[in-house]
Design a protein around this motif. Structure first.
Motif, PDB file in Angstrom:
ATOM      1  N   GLN A  90     106.453 107.899 -28.319  1.00 56.55           N
ATOM      2  CA  GLN A  90     106.642 109.059 -27.452  1.00 56.55           C
ATOM      3  C   GLN A  90     105.883 108.800 -26.160  1.00 56.55           C
ATOM      4  O   GLN A  90     104.756 108.307 -26.193  1.00 56.55           O
ATOM      5  N   VAL A  91     106.512 109.079 -25.038  1.00 56.02           N
ATOM      6  CA  VAL A  91     105.876 108.880 -23.738  1.00 56.02           C
ATOM      7  C   VAL A  91     106.068 110.134 -22.906  1.00 56.02           C
ATOM      8  O   VAL A  91     107.190 110.626 -22.756  1.00 56.02           O
ATOM      9  N   GLU A  92     104.972 110.652 -22.359  1.00 56.04           N
ATOM     10  CA  GLU A  92     105.034 111.818 -21.485  1.00 56.04           C
ATOM     11  C   GLU A  92     104.101 111.590 -20.314  1.00 56.04           C
ATOM     12  O   GLU A  92     102.994 111.057 -20.484  1.00 56.04           O
ATOM     13  N   LEU A  93     104.554 111.961 -19.116  1.00 55.72           N
ATOM     14  CA  LEU A  93     103.735 111.770 -17.924  1.00 55.72           C
ATOM     15  C   LEU A  93     103.101 113.086 -17.509  1.00 55.72           C
ATOM     16  O   LEU A  93     103.785 114.106 -17.402  1.00 55.72           O
ATOM     17  N   THR A  94     101.812 113.031 -17.319  1.00 52.41           N
ATOM     18  CA  THR A  94     101.055 114.178 -16.845  1.00 52.41           C
ATOM     19  C   THR A  94     100.319 113.764 -15.585  1.00 52.41           C
ATOM     20  O   THR A  94      99.404 112.940 -15.638  1.00 52.41           O
ATOM     21  N   GLY A  95     100.732 114.292 -14.445  1.00 51.06           N
ATOM     22  CA  GLY A  95     100.138 113.864 -13.184  1.00 51.06           C
ATOM     23  C   GLY A  95     100.413 112.389 -12.970  1.00 51.06           C
ATOM     24  O   GLY A  95     101.555 111.943 -12.983  1.00 51.06           O
ATOM     25  N   ASP A  96      99.358 111.600 -12.804  1.00 50.72           N
ATOM     26  CA  ASP A  96      99.517 110.168 -12.575  1.00 50.72           C
ATOM     27  C   ASP A  96      99.131 109.355 -13.812  1.00 50.72           C
ATOM     28  O   ASP A  96      98.731 108.197 -13.702  1.00 50.72           O
ATOM     29  N   THR A  97      99.290 109.960 -14.988  1.00 54.95           N
ATOM     30  CA  THR A  97      98.945 109.286 -16.240  1.00 54.95           C
ATOM     31  C   THR A  97     100.099 109.372 -17.229  1.00 54.95           C
ATOM     32  O   THR A  97     100.678 110.444 -17.423  1.00 54.95           O
ATOM     33  N   ALA A  98     100.445 108.223 -17.824  1.00 54.22           N
ATOM     34  CA  ALA A  98     101.437 108.199 -18.900  1.00 54.22           C
ATOM     35  C   ALA A  98     100.684 108.216 -20.222  1.00 54.22           C
ATOM     36  O   ALA A  98      99.818 107.369 -20.471  1.00 54.22           O
ATOM     37  N   ILE A  99     101.011 109.185 -21.056  1.00 51.39           N
ATOM     38  CA  ILE A  99     100.383 109.294 -22.371  1.00 51.39           C
ATOM     39  C   ILE A  99     101.398 108.797 -23.392  1.00 51.39           C
ATOM     40  O   ILE A  99     102.453 109.406 -23.586  1.00 51.39           O
ATOM     41  N   ALA A 100     101.091 107.669 -24.010  1.00 48.91           N
ATOM     42  CA  ALA A 100     102.027 107.026 -24.930  1.00 48.91           C
ATOM     43  C   ALA A 100     101.457 107.037 -26.340  1.00 48.91           C
ATOM     44  O   ALA A 100     100.302 106.681 -26.566  1.00 48.91           O
ATOM     45  N   SER A 101     102.282 107.457 -27.282  1.00 45.18           N
ATOM     46  CA  SER A 101     101.930 107.424 -28.698  1.00 45.18           C
ATOM     47  C   SER A 101     102.900 106.471 -29.384  1.00 45.18           C
ATOM     48  O   SER A 101     104.105 106.647 -29.294  1.00 45.18           O
ATOM     49  N   LYS A 102     102.363 105.457 -30.060  1.00 46.49           N
ATOM     50  CA  LYS A 102     103.212 104.454 -30.695  1.00 46.49           C
ATOM     51  C   LYS A 102     102.780 104.264 -32.143  1.00 46.49           C
ATOM     52  O   LYS A 102     101.592 104.182 -32.457  1.00 46.49           O
ATOM     53  N   ARG A 103     103.781 104.196 -33.031  1.00 42.81           N
ATOM     54  CA  ARG A 103     103.502 103.966 -34.441  1.00 42.81           C
ATOM     55  C   ARG A 103     104.458 102.909 -34.963  1.00 42.81           C
ATOM     56  O   ARG A 103     105.658 102.963 -34.715  1.00 42.81           O
ATOM     57  N   SER A 104     103.932 101.934 -35.717  1.00 44.49           N
ATOM     58  CA  SER A 104     104.734 100.883 -36.307  1.00 44.49           C
ATOM     59  C   SER A 104     104.716 101.040 -37.819  1.00 44.49           C
ATOM     60  O   SER A 104     103.646 101.085 -38.431  1.00 44.49           O
ATOM     61  N   GLY A 105     105.923 101.115 -38.423  1.00 43.58           N
ATOM     62  CA  GLY A 105     106.000 101.272 -39.866  1.00 43.58           C
ATOM     63  C   GLY A 105     105.267 102.515 -40.304  1.00 43.58           C
ATOM     64  O   GLY A 105     105.399 103.592 -39.738  1.00 43.58           O
ATOM     65  N   GLY A 106     104.423 102.382 -41.308  1.00 40.50           N
ATOM     66  CA  GLY A 106     103.663 103.530 -41.797  1.00 40.50           C
ATOM     67  C   GLY A 106     102.273 103.618 -41.222  1.00 40.50           C
ATOM     68  O   GLY A 106     101.461 104.438 -41.690  1.00 40.50           O
ATOM     69  N   ALA A 107     101.965 102.782 -40.227  1.00 37.55           N
ATOM     70  CA  ALA A 107     100.621 102.795 -39.652  1.00 37.55           C
ATOM     71  C   ALA A 107     100.380 104.073 -38.851  1.00 37.55           C
ATOM     72  O   ALA A 107     101.324 104.694 -38.353  1.00 37.55           O
ATOM     73  N   PRO A 108      99.126 104.488 -38.715  1.00 42.33           N
ATOM     74  CA  PRO A 108      98.830 105.671 -37.893  1.00 42.33           C
ATOM     75  C   PRO A 108      99.233 105.438 -36.442  1.00 42.33           C
ATOM     76  O   PRO A 108      99.263 104.306 -35.954  1.00 42.33           O
ATOM     77  N   ALA A 109      99.542 106.524 -35.761  1.00 47.85           N
ATOM     78  CA  ALA A 109      99.935 106.431 -34.358  1.00 47.85           C
ATOM     79  C   ALA A 109      98.744 106.019 -33.498  1.00 47.85           C
ATOM     80  O   ALA A 109      97.601 106.419 -33.769  1.00 47.85           O
ATOM     81  N   ARG A 110      99.031 105.219 -32.461  1.00 52.67           N
ATOM     82  CA  ARG A 110      98.017 104.835 -31.484  1.00 52.67           C
ATOM     83  C   ARG A 110      98.325 105.530 -30.168  1.00 52.67           C
ATOM     84  O   ARG A 110      99.464 105.531 -29.718  1.00 52.67           O
ATOM     85  N   ILE A 111      97.308 106.119 -29.572  1.00 55.86           N
ATOM     86  CA  ILE A 111      97.476 106.840 -28.309  1.00 55.86           C
ATOM     87  C   ILE A 111      96.930 105.978 -27.176  1.00 55.86           C
ATOM     88  O   ILE A 111      95.808 105.466 -27.254  1.00 55.86           O
ATOM     89  N   GLN A 112      97.734 105.825 -26.123  1.00 53.95           N
ATOM     90  CA  GLN A 112      97.297 105.097 -24.936  1.00 53.95           C
ATOM     91  C   GLN A 112      97.481 105.973 -23.707  1.00 53.95           C
ATOM     92  O   GLN A 112      98.461 106.725 -23.616  1.00 53.95           O
ATOM     93  N   ARG A 113      96.546 105.875 -22.785  1.00 51.22           N
ATOM     94  CA  ARG A 113      96.663 106.547 -21.488  1.00 51.22           C
ATOM     95  C   ARG A 113      96.770 105.457 -20.425  1.00 51.22           C
ATOM     96  O   ARG A 113      95.843 104.683 -20.228  1.00 51.22           O
ATOM     97  N   ILE A 114      97.924 105.399 -19.763  1.00 50.27           N
ATOM     98  CA  ILE A 114      98.217 104.310 -18.840  1.00 50.27           C
ATOM     99  C   ILE A 114      98.377 104.869 -17.430  1.00 50.27           C
ATOM    100  O   ILE A 114      99.185 105.780 -17.203  1.00 50.27           O
ATOM    101  N   PRO A 115      97.623 104.379 -16.458  1.00 51.68           N
ATOM    102  CA  PRO A 115      97.766 104.866 -15.081  1.00 51.68           C
ATOM    103  C   PRO A 115      99.156 104.598 -14.540  1.00 51.68           C
ATOM    104  O   PRO A 115      99.732 103.532 -14.763  1.00 51.68           O
ATOM    105  N   THR A 116      99.712 105.563 -13.819  1.00 47.26           N
ATOM    106  CA  THR A 116     101.009 105.385 -13.167  1.00 47.26           C
ATOM    107  C   THR A 116     100.978 106.193 -11.872  1.00 47.26           C
ATOM    108  O   THR A 116      99.925 106.312 -11.251  1.00 47.26           O
ATOM    109  N   ARG A 117     102.102 106.748 -11.448  1.00 48.33           N
ATOM    110  CA  ARG A 117     102.145 107.588 -10.253  1.00 48.33           C
ATOM    111  C   ARG A 117     102.730 108.941 -10.600  1.00 48.33           C
ATOM    112  O   ARG A 117     103.534 109.064 -11.530  1.00 48.33           O
TER     113      ARG A 117
END
Length: 526
Positions: A90-117
């Motif tokens: 899941q990817v959602e942009l808030t202001g100049d930050t992309a908040i990405a949640s990624k899960r592979s298989g049954g592993a817990p989701a990982r949250i990343q905050r990535i600078p953007t515009r």
């Protein structure tokens, strides 16, 4: 192929039940993608099927200004229609930050905050349904030219998407260094599109016909007039699945034949190791089979487990699992009356060049192994190099951005390798330690400008084989060839889509065939 594995995980698709439109992607006469989609004023649902059966489904919100908003994505390996997604994001942009949640298989989701515009739009780099939405949003400016901002969820890159011709029915779209053309109807829908540098043509289909388009199964026949036949075979395993494959056999041959087994590179691959990013598609092992077939040598090439006509779960597999599948293929060949069981060879490319020595340790009766761009370092080291190379050659980065990105490479790789079982195994596996245990003859061929498995790894691997007591070790490095053994000075993976040919070097294939033929010259078994 190591570098593209992460990208392809996010470039897969699942079929939509009620698709109203579709884009058909044709590369030099070969249909490589069918993208079905539905769009309402507030939502875009995209379903994409890649050649070979990998699938992806995405959903994006559409804002009042036509811009794409938050995106969800589910990716499935080939043959996994009823299984859980290999990757969910899941990817959602808030202001100049992309908040990405990624899960592979049954592993817990990982949250990343990535600078953007601010106002960046989450998108995939290969979805013309999303490109169409961008064109419609750009036309709201009522100007001939406009520039929007895209955030590629596969790479985390923020890019300018520049449009011209917005007041006409023929629009030009520039994304980084790639130019696309799009022809639209009066309603603004894209009816045709293309990428000239890749010889890619995209055509729209609407209504009921869109749901009936089929990719069709890939075909693996022998070429017309070839001196060998192509038999479609099923290879049993003891792991609860079978492997679909093609056995090529010289038609004039008598008695028991020498045979080679192919081992593909990383990422789910078909038996040809078909890679669509190269113009016209890359099919290394179809070339190898043709070369060997004309030299009187049979070949078995197979779809990876969980891909194409092979069963099994690709998403949970590691290189050790792929090695076990190759051992099952050896067992199968030993049941065939037309195979000389003392003259079985392995030919592995990229990750396949890592798997072949693993198999050879367990199968010391093999006649020899060929490593095409086989790695000599751990996967962690390879991934760190590849990540740094990509950053160092990214011309869109400022010096400060490049320095910051390079500083974060090690931490990024160490976090990434926990994401899947394959990555965890690959990162830790030491090819040097395995090489010390290999007693069968070895040929290594390597592109001098390979920037995925660099040529400096070849002498390290050669020394390791010899230090283990192996006296039949040959290494050849071919200047200016890339990871695919195609002429490309510099070998930058970013240039793969613009290569002048999709064929591996005839010289390299000749060296491989000569080496196998010499070691298969004993009198065949009756």
């Amino acid at each position: 192929m190591f570098l593209l594995r992460f990208v392809t995980l996010l470039c897969l698709a699942a079929p939509a039940a009620k698709a109203q439109s579709a884009f058909v992607y044709v590369l030099r006469g070969d249909t490589i993608v069918i993208e079905r989609f539905t769009r309402t004023p507030t939502r875009l649902d995209v379903s994409m099927t890649m050649k070979g059966g990998t699938r992806q489904v995405t959903s994006s919100r559409i804002a009042g200004n036509g811009h794409l908003g938050a995106m969800t994505l589910a990716a499935y390996a080939s043959g996994a229609a009823d299984a859980a997604p290999a990757v969910e994001a899941q990817v959602e942009l808030t202001g100049d930050t992309a908040i990405a949640s990624k899960r592979s298989g049954g592993a817990p989701a990982r949250i990343q905050r990535i600078p953007t515009r601010a106002a960046a739009q989450p998108m995939l780099s290969n979805s013309f349904a999303q490109f169409e939405a961008l064109v419609m949003a750009a036309r709201r400016t009522r100007t001939a030219t406009a520039t929007l901002t895209g955030f590629f969820v596969t790479s985390g890159a923020t890019v300018d998407v520049a449009f011209s011709g917005l007041l006409t029915d023929s629009v030009s779209m520039q994304v980084a260094s790639v130019t696309m053309w799009l022809v639209s109807d009066k309603a603004g829908q894209v009816i045709r599109a293309g990428v000239p540098s890749q010889a890619l043509v995209v055509t729209r289909v609407n209504g009921l016909a869109a749901s009936k388009i089929a990719m069709g199964r890939p075909a693996y026949p022998a070429p017309a007039g070839a001196p060998y036949s192509a038999e479609q075979v099923t290879v049993p395993t003891t792991f609860g699945h079978s492997l679909g494959g093609t056995f090529t056999k010289p038609v004039a041959a008598r008695g028991r034949l020498p045979v080679a087994i192919s081992i593909t590179g990383s990422g789910a691959q078909d038996r040809d190791e078909y890679i669509s990013i190269l113009p016209g598609g890359y099919r290394l092992f179809r070339q190898v089979a043709d070369t060997l077939g004309r030299r009187g040598i049979a070949m078995l090439r197979m779809d990876d487990r969980g891909y194409g006509e092979s069963g099994g779960n690709y998403a949970s597999a590691t290189s050790r699992d792929f090695a076990n599948d190759i051992r099952a293929a050896i067992t199968y060949l030993r049941t065939r009356a037309d195979v000389d069981t003392t003259r079985i060879f392995l030919v592995g490319h990229s990750e396949g060049g890592m798997v072949a020595p693993m198999v050879a340790v367990d199968e010391p009766a093999l006649a020899g192994i060929v490593l095409m761009a086989g790695p000599g370092r751990t996967g962690r080291e390879i991934l760190r190099f590849q990540s740094s190379f990509r950053i160092e050659h990214d011309t869109t980065l400022t010096p400060s951005q490049r320095a910051a990105a390079l500083a974060g490479v090690n931490a990024g790789v160490d976090a990434e390798i926990t994401r899947t079982p394959w990555l965890t195994f690959f990162a830790a596996h030491d090819p040097i330690a395995t090489a010390h245990k290999v007693a069968v003859p070895v040929l290594m061929v390597q592109g001098g400008d390979d920037q995925q498995v660099i040529a400096a790894e070849t002498p390290l691997l050669e020394k390791a084989f010899r230090d283990g007591g192996n006296r039949d070790v040959t290494a050849r490095v071919f200047p200016a060839l890339n990871h695919f053994f195609i002429l490309q000075p510099g070998g930058d993976p970013a240039g793969y889509s613009t290569l002048a040919t999709n064929l591996a070097s005839a010289e390299v294939l000749g060296v491989v065939a000569d080496w196998i033929a010499i070691r298969a010259t004993r009198v065949p078994s009756p």
